[in-house]
Every structure is written in structure tokens, then in C-alpha cells.
Design an enzyme around this catalytic site. Structure first.
Site, PDB file in Angstrom:
ATOM      1  CE  LYS A 162      -3.797  -2.506   2.186  1.00 36.21           C
ATOM      2  NZ  LYS A 162      -4.663  -3.028   3.361  1.00 36.21           N
ATOM      3  CD  GLN A 178      -3.793  -4.472   6.460  1.00 34.32           C
ATOM      4  OE1 GLN A 178      -3.715  -3.354   5.757  1.00 34.32           O
ATOM      5  NE2 GLN A 178      -4.104  -5.823   5.761  1.00 34.32           N
ATOM      6  CG  ASP A 226      -9.718  -0.314   4.670  1.00 32.49           C
ATOM      7  OD1 ASP A 226      -9.490  -0.857   3.592  1.00 32.49           O
ATOM      8  OD2 ASP A 226      -9.289  -0.617   5.885  1.00 32.49           O
TER       9      ASP A 226
HETATM   10  N1  GUN Z   1      -7.060  -7.098   5.867  1.00 28.00           N
HETATM   11  C1  GUN Z   1      -7.489  -7.884   4.613  1.00 28.00           C
HETATM   12  N2  GUN Z   1      -7.878  -7.023   3.774  1.00 28.00           N
HETATM   13  C2  GUN Z   1      -8.102  -5.750   4.234  1.00 28.00           C
HETATM   14  C3  GUN Z   1      -8.487  -4.299   3.705  1.00 28.00           C
HETATM   15  O1  GUN Z   1      -9.219  -4.424   2.639  1.00 28.00           O
HETATM   16  N3  GUN Z   1      -8.537  -3.569   4.731  1.00 28.00           N
HETATM   17  C4  GUN Z   1      -7.780  -3.697   5.915  1.00 28.00           C
HETATM   18  N4  GUN Z   1      -7.812  -2.481   6.627  1.00 28.00           N
HETATM   19  N5  GUN Z   1      -7.337  -4.834   6.373  1.00 28.00           N
HETATM   20  C5  GUN Z   1      -7.310  -5.818   5.507  1.00 28.00           C
END
Ligand code: GUN
Length: 273
Positions: free
Chosen positions: A48, A92, A115
């Protein structure tokens, strides 16, 4: 059969995001909170950061120890909510067991919830209001289908998996696009019969579940699953070699939905409220 090439489409989207960001005088700044030592999460966060850099978006990663108290994490989120220079916040997942993930998600300001996980944004999506942000993975899937001009209205869509991150918001977003949606999960009876009805099949399970005879001829298969098999090789939910022989479109793993999720998140991160 046409491969849904998420790798190249994601590069195009990141480039578009970069142009939007460079022309705007409101500068986005994404704050990513990473708790603990989960190795997969660390890789996701690194990816990211890299994508943010490519898209010209400032990003800051806040690393907190596995042992962090829930209260301390909530205070950190409050601080980021209040900071005018931070425009997007994501925590996350997964979080350590002693932390209530729902409390954490609820603490994020909906206007910074890149998100799209907060109750306000998921609720808005469910009732047909415009959320501030759509969840990254389902939005990335739709961006990929749209890039290939795959029609959605009136199609039978089958989604395997009912998670808050993929299955549920994916269903809402396909409904919004006037598809007929079936959501399957671990208790679904006659899964094979349901899969057979799919014009568009989206699998988000994390194990090899979609085999050749199940899919409709010339259908569209989107593989959201990603995990390592017993040989340590990255793979998805779909038996690609066989399924790809009978379908119209198929997304590979890796190089399909994974990079689209990140590009879609960067699209979200470029929005400044
Ligand atoms: N863990 C797995 N996929 C995601 C996501 O799209 N966002 C977040 N914050 N954590 C994740």
C-alpha cells in the site's frame, strides 16, 4: 477466453489517480495503522505504501506493538480523526484478539474511512445512499469488470463468501448495479447447482473451491482468494488451468484482484473530504 489483467488495469488506475492528485490543491495523506507482527499484514502495508508513492499520495505508517491496549489504539484513531493534514485512515486487519475490531472500526471518522468499513459507510451502501467510500476490494472488482465492458445489469451473480470485507459489500454493490445476486457460504446447500447459475462468479473463500465442471460456459469468473498452497505457491480459489478452458473471462492469481484492490484503495485515498 480473456484474462482479466488486474496488474495492467491497476497501473492505469494508479496513473489516473496520480493525475487527479497532481491537479488538486487538496493534498491527500493516508495514515495506515499496523498492529503487531502478522507477516501477511506487513506485506500488504508495504504494498500500500508503494502504491501510494506511485500515485503521488503521502502515506504514513503507524506501527503499534501486538500488546497495545485497545484504549491506546482508540486514542490514536481519535488523534488522526482530528488532524487536518490526515485525510484517510485505515487500520490493517486482523487485529490481536484482545482488541475489539468493531470498536476500532467504529472509531474511524466516516469521512476518513478509506476502507469503507465504518457502520455509517456500510449502512449507507446497504440502504442505497452514497457512502463516502466504497470498500476497496469489491470496488476494485467492479473497476476490473467495467474496464473490460462486461455487462452487469440483469446478470446472475453468485458470490462465494459472506465476509464484511468482500462478500457482503460485493453483494450490495452488484445489487446497486441491478444484478440478481446469490450469496453462498459454508452452510450453503447444493453449492454446485448455485455456481452453475452464475453469469458472473466471484469467489472469496481462501481455498480451492471452484472446479471445472461447476462453472457455466462463457461465464465471467473473478477469483478474490489468495493464499499459499502446500508448495508455498501463491494461488486462488479457482482451479485456473481447467476453469479457464470453458469460461469467457477469468481473473488470475496473482495479478488479478490483488493489485486492483490496492489501486482501488488509492482511488479512495485520493478523495479528500
Ligand atoms: N485485511 C485484509 N484485507 C483488508 C482490507 O481491505 N483492509 C484492511 N484494513 N485490512 C485488511
Amino acid at each position: 477466453m480473456i484474462i482479466l489483467d488486474g496488474k495492467s488495469v491497476s497501473q492505469k488506475i494508479l496513473q489516473e489517480v496520480r493525475e487527479i492528485v497532481s491537479k488538486s490543491d487538496k493534498k491527500p495523506h493516508l495514515a495506515v495503522i499496523l498492529v503487531g507482527e502478522d507477516s501477511a499484514s506487513k506485506i500488504y502495508v508495504k504494498n500500500k505504501q508503494k502504491a501510494a508513492w506511485q500515485a503521488g499520495i503521502r502515506s504514513t505508517v503507524i506501527e503499534l506493538p501486538e500488546s497495545v491496549e485497545e484504549e491506546e489504539l482508540l486514542d490514536k484513531i481519535k488523534e488522526l480523526n482530528d488532524r487536518v493534514d490526515v485525510t484517510g485512515i485505515m487500520v490493517q486487519l486482523p487485529l490481536p484478539e484482545h482488541i475489539d475490531k468493531f470498536k476500532v472500526i467504529e472509531a474511524i471518522s466516516p469521512m476518513k474511512d478509506v476502507d469503507g468499513f465504518t457502520p455509517e459507510n456500510t449502512g449507507k451502501l446497504a440502504i442505497g445512499m452514497e457512502p463516502y467510500f466504497y470498500p476497496a476490494t469489491p470496488q476494485g472488482v467492479l473497476m476490473l469488470l467495467d474496464e473490460y465492458k462486461i455487462p452487469i445489469e440483469g446478470k446472475n451473480v453468485v458470490i462465494i463468501g459472506r465476509s464484511n470485507i468482500v462478500g457482503k459489500p460485493m453483494a450490495q454493490m452488484f445489487l446497486k448495479r441491478n444484478a440478481t445476486v446469490t450469496v453462498c457460504h459454508s452452510h450453503t446447500k447444493d453449492l454446485d447447482d448455485k455456481i452453475k447459475t452464475a453469469d458472473i462468479l466471484v469467489s472469496a473463500v481462501g481455498k480451492k473451491i471452484v472446479r471445472c465442471k461447476m462453472v457455466k460456459k462463457n461465464s465471467v469468473v473473478v477469483d478474490v482468494g489468495i493464499y499459499r498452497d502446500s508448495d508455498g505457491k501463491l494461488t486462488g480459489d479457482v482451479d485456473f488451468d481447467y476453469v479457464s478452458k470453458s469460461v469467457g473471462y477469468i481473473s488470475p492469481v496473482p495479478g488479478g484482484v490483488g493489485p486492483m484492490t490496492i489501486a482501488s484503495l488509492m482511488y479512495n485515498a485520493s478523495k479528500v473530504y
